[in-house]
Scaffold this motif. Structure first.
Motif, PDB file in Angstrom:
ATOM      1  N   ILE A 123       0.835  -1.191   0.000  1.00 33.14           N
ATOM      2  CA  ILE A 123       0.000   0.000   0.000  1.00 33.14           C
ATOM      3  C   ILE A 123       0.879   1.254   0.000  1.00 33.14           C
ATOM      4  CG2 ILE A 123      -1.693   1.312   1.319  1.00 33.14           C
ATOM      5  CD1 ILE A 123      -2.802  -1.399   2.260  1.00 33.14           C
ATOM      6  N   ALA A 124       2.008   1.199   0.698  1.00 30.99           N
ATOM      7  CA  ALA A 124       2.903   2.357   0.751  1.00 30.99           C
ATOM      8  C   ALA A 124       3.438   2.700  -0.632  1.00 30.99           C
ATOM      9  CB  ALA A 124       4.050   2.087   1.708  1.00 30.99           C
ATOM     10  N   THR A 178       1.955   2.095  -3.496  1.00 30.47           N
ATOM     11  CA  THR A 178       0.851   2.628  -4.281  1.00 30.47           C
ATOM     12  C   THR A 178       0.571   4.079  -3.910  1.00 30.47           C
ATOM     13  OG1 THR A 178      -0.102   0.423  -4.036  1.00 30.47           O
ATOM     14  CG2 THR A 178      -1.434   2.033  -5.116  1.00 30.47           C
ATOM     15  N   ASN A 179       0.694   4.426  -2.641  1.00 27.15           N
ATOM     16  CA  ASN A 179       0.430   5.788  -2.205  1.00 27.15           C
ATOM     17  C   ASN A 179       1.600   6.724  -2.495  1.00 27.15           C
ATOM     18  OD1 ASN A 179      -2.052   5.009  -1.257  1.00 27.15           O
ATOM     19  ND2 ASN A 179      -1.343   4.695   0.828  1.00 27.15           N
TER      20      ASN A 179
END
Length: 48
Positions: A2-3, A5-6
């Motif tokens: 997720i990191a 992607t963000n």
């Protein structure tokens, strides 16, 4: 994961703005971008 992607769009946005403001920094910005994305890819999942 997720990191990554963000962070990727944010890093891309900052790099794009810096390239527009100072085109001479293109080589450095691309190199730093690739290094950061590579490090996030390698260690991003292991930092939890």
């Amino acid at each position: 994961m997720i990191a990554i992607t963000n962070a990727s769009p944010l890093i891309s946005l900052i790099a794009g703005i810096l390239i527009l403001v100072m085109p001479r920094l293109l080589n450095y910005i691309v190199a730093i971008y690739l290094i950061v994305i590579g490090l996030l890819g390698l260690f991003g999942g292991h930092l939890h």
